[in-house]
Design a protein around this motif. Structure first.
Motif, mmCIF file in Angstrom:
data_model
loop_
_atom_site.group_PDB
_atom_site.id
_atom_site.type_symbol
_atom_site.label_atom_id
_atom_site.label_comp_id
_atom_site.label_asym_id
_atom_site.label_seq_id
_atom_site.Cartn_x
_atom_site.Cartn_y
_atom_site.Cartn_z
ATOM 1 N N PHE A 1 -58.054 39.629 10.519
ATOM 2 C CA PHE A 1 -58.355 40.621 11.659
ATOM 3 C C PHE A 1 -57.673 42.200 11.339
ATOM 4 O O PHE A 1 -58.055 42.946 12.310
ATOM 5 N N ALA A 2 -57.025 42.471 10.268
ATOM 6 C CA ALA A 2 -56.373 43.785 10.087
ATOM 7 C C ALA A 2 -55.931 44.260 11.348
ATOM 8 O O ALA A 2 -55.866 45.417 11.620
ATOM 9 N N ILE A 3 -54.842 43.322 12.066
ATOM 10 C CA ILE A 3 -54.008 43.771 13.129
ATOM 11 C C ILE A 3 -52.648 43.836 12.491
ATOM 12 O O ILE A 3 -52.106 42.842 12.275
ATOM 13 N N SER A 4 -52.071 45.171 12.358
ATOM 14 C CA SER A 4 -50.888 45.054 11.477
ATOM 15 C C SER A 4 -49.595 44.538 12.160
ATOM 16 O O SER A 4 -48.771 44.130 11.756
ATOM 17 N N LYS A 5 -49.680 44.939 13.582
ATOM 18 C CA LYS A 5 -48.626 44.491 14.375
ATOM 19 C C LYS A 5 -49.020 43.691 15.452
ATOM 20 O O LYS A 5 -49.112 44.027 16.804
ATOM 21 N N PRO A 6 -49.382 42.331 15.563
ATOM 22 C CA PRO A 6 -50.119 41.808 16.532
ATOM 23 C C PRO A 6 -49.287 41.220 17.524
ATOM 24 O O PRO A 6 -47.866 40.971 17.410
ATOM 25 N N LYS A 7 -49.688 41.331 18.779
ATOM 26 C CA LYS A 7 -48.970 40.874 20.073
ATOM 27 C C LYS A 7 -49.671 39.513 20.748
ATOM 28 O O LYS A 7 -50.941 39.385 20.507
ATOM 29 N N ILE A 8 -48.726 38.595 20.468
ATOM 30 C CA ILE A 8 -49.159 37.246 20.978
ATOM 31 C C ILE A 8 -48.596 36.663 22.184
ATOM 32 O O ILE A 8 -47.299 36.802 22.231
ATOM 33 N N ALA A 9 -49.409 36.174 23.124
ATOM 34 C CA ALA A 9 -48.821 35.394 24.192
ATOM 35 C C ALA A 9 -48.891 33.761 24.012
ATOM 36 O O ALA A 9 -49.958 33.244 23.398
ATOM 37 N N ILE A 10 -47.877 33.185 24.532
ATOM 38 C CA ILE A 10 -47.959 31.951 24.810
ATOM 39 C C ILE A 10 -47.646 31.111 26.061
ATOM 40 O O ILE A 10 -46.834 31.818 26.963
ATOM 41 N N LEU A 11 -48.691 30.497 26.398
ATOM 42 C CA LEU A 11 -48.691 29.762 27.544
ATOM 43 C C LEU A 11 -47.682 28.718 27.906
ATOM 44 O O LEU A 11 -47.329 28.097 26.985
ATOM 45 N N GLY A 12 -47.340 28.711 29.131
ATOM 46 C CA GLY A 12 -46.324 27.298 29.393
ATOM 47 C C GLY A 12 -46.975 26.179 29.386
ATOM 48 O O GLY A 12 -48.229 26.100 29.401
ATOM 49 N N LEU A 13 -46.314 24.967 29.188
ATOM 50 C CA LEU A 13 -46.689 23.716 29.220
ATOM 51 C C LEU A 13 -46.873 23.218 30.640
ATOM 52 O O LEU A 13 -48.005 22.692 30.743
ATOM 53 N N ASN A 14 -46.140 23.452 31.367
ATOM 54 C CA ASN A 14 -46.166 22.758 32.771
ATOM 55 C C ASN A 14 -46.569 23.766 34.023
ATOM 56 O O ASN A 14 -46.789 24.982 33.537
ATOM 57 N N PRO A 15 -47.141 23.293 35.086
ATOM 58 C CA PRO A 15 -47.519 24.047 36.063
ATOM 59 C C PRO A 15 -46.478 25.217 36.367
ATOM 60 O O PRO A 15 -45.131 24.672 36.661
ATOM 61 N N HIS A 16 -46.781 26.523 36.541
ATOM 62 C CA HIS A 16 -45.621 27.401 36.936
ATOM 63 C C HIS A 16 -44.567 27.332 35.800
ATOM 64 O O HIS A 16 -43.430 27.826 36.050
ATOM 65 N N CYS A 17 -44.739 26.993 34.441
ATOM 66 C CA CYS A 17 -43.922 26.916 33.496
ATOM 67 C C CYS A 17 -42.685 26.116 33.771
ATOM 68 O O CYS A 17 -41.531 26.465 33.638
#
Length: 347
Positions: A198-214
């Protein structure tokens, strides 16, 4: 684009009692699509001809015995069998599953050999395709077993990209499957994909929590504090722009997802439910992380629509365009990085 530059785009037919063949034929009824690629369907001219007649779809095609005989500017069909097959639109049958596998197997083999450049798969039924030769939860796992690399399922539409840390597994197994090693592996695949595909040199990645309200500091589960947060910190120390965990219930509704190049969800429905709410009918399923490129529409066989001329081709068409664009971007990346390494060796 001249004929020699056109990407050879393989297509597996999926379950022929669903909407797969309909959306393929209707996509290439628009002759302008043939300017972008040379489409090659792995199936049967007899089957497609019967389907065209029953649905009154006038898409012309060129029947060939071998992939190399395919012609640019035409919709090609590699004739894998000459059997007379009963099409029962809207019904789940074992015979449709058997032929869906034959199509997928031949297309994957051709992809692996480099006879086609990319693969777009029409939807299968995950039940009736099961056999001694296909004992997988879906396309992703089958391709992972046949091609080099480690797969990551990514659902994408425009700039929204959602990957899955765990894929087609029961919800009861998710918490025991999540580990620092698995999170790191999926982040690594996602990061590389964003850069090279996708030609994104410095990608920003978010990770979701496993449990409700993390997990609410351990009140609703300890995995987020004991596994997810420390792993994210380790990945950040490696220099990757990875953030989280974010509470999944508000992440999409608040619009926070727009701040990232990609999101990693912990399990299937956590990622796909919001994705299909935001982008259903326009999204693409991309199997990232493998040596070869495969995309598919974001929907299933849709038996309830089969034969009723109600199927929407937008997602399949986007899958075609995405496969073509990813192929070009990856090729450019490989050329640039190859030249860089060559220059470094010369110094």
């Amino acid at each position: 684009m001249n004929n020699s530059e056109k990407i050879k785009l393989g297509i597996s037919i999926g379950d022929f009692n669903g909407i797969g063949i309909e959306i393929i034929l209707k996509t290439f009824l628009d002759k302008r699509m043939l300017e972008f690629c040379t489409p090659i369907i792995f199936g049967s001219t007899k089957l497609v001809s019967a389907y065209k007649k029953s649905m009154n779809i006038n898409t012309p095609f060129n029947g060939v015995k071998f992939v190399e005989k395919s012609l640019p500017g035409k919709l090609n069909i590699v004739n894998l069998w000459n059997d007379d097959i009963k099409v029962e639109l809207g019904k789940q049958t074992k015979i449709a599953g058997n032929y869906a596998f034959l199509s997928l197997e031949a297309a994957t083999d051709s992809l692996k050999k480099g006879e086609i450049d990319v693969l777009v798969t029409a939807p299968i039924n995950k039940d009736n395709i099961q056999s001694e030769d296909f004992s997988f939860p879906g396309h992703t796992e089958y391709l992972d077993s046949k091609l080099e690399g480690e797969s990551l399922m990514i659902l994408m539409a425009d700039k929204l990209r959602i990957g899955l840390i765990t894929g087609h597994i029961p919800i009861s197994e998710v918490s025991t499957t999540i580990s620092p090693e698995l999170i790191k592996q999926k982040v690594s695949i996602m990061h590389k994909t964003l850069v090279q595909d996708f030609a994104i040199s410095k990608p920003k990645i978010a990770i979701l929590g496993l449990n409700p309200h993390c997990g609410d500091k351990g009140v609703i589960g300890k995995e987020d504090d004991e596994i997810v947060r420390p792993t994210i910190s380790e990945i950040q120390n490696e220099g990757k722009l990875v953030y989280g965990p974010y509470a999944a219930d508000s992440f999409f509704g608040s619009g926070n997802y727009k701040n990232f190049d990609a999101i990693l969800a912990m399990y299937h429905d956590q990622g796909l439910a919001p994705f299909k709410t935001l982008s259903f009918g326009e999204g693409v399923n991309y199997t990232a992380g493998l040596e070869k490129i495969r995309t598919s529409p974001d929907h299933g066989t849709a038996y309830e629509l089969a034969g009723k001329e109600l199927a929407n081709i937008n997602s399949f068409k986007e899958a075609v365009f995405s496969a073509i664009q990813i192929s070009k971007t990856r090729k450019e990346y490989n050329t640039l990085t190859k030249n860089t390494l060559k220059k470094q060796r010369q110094k």
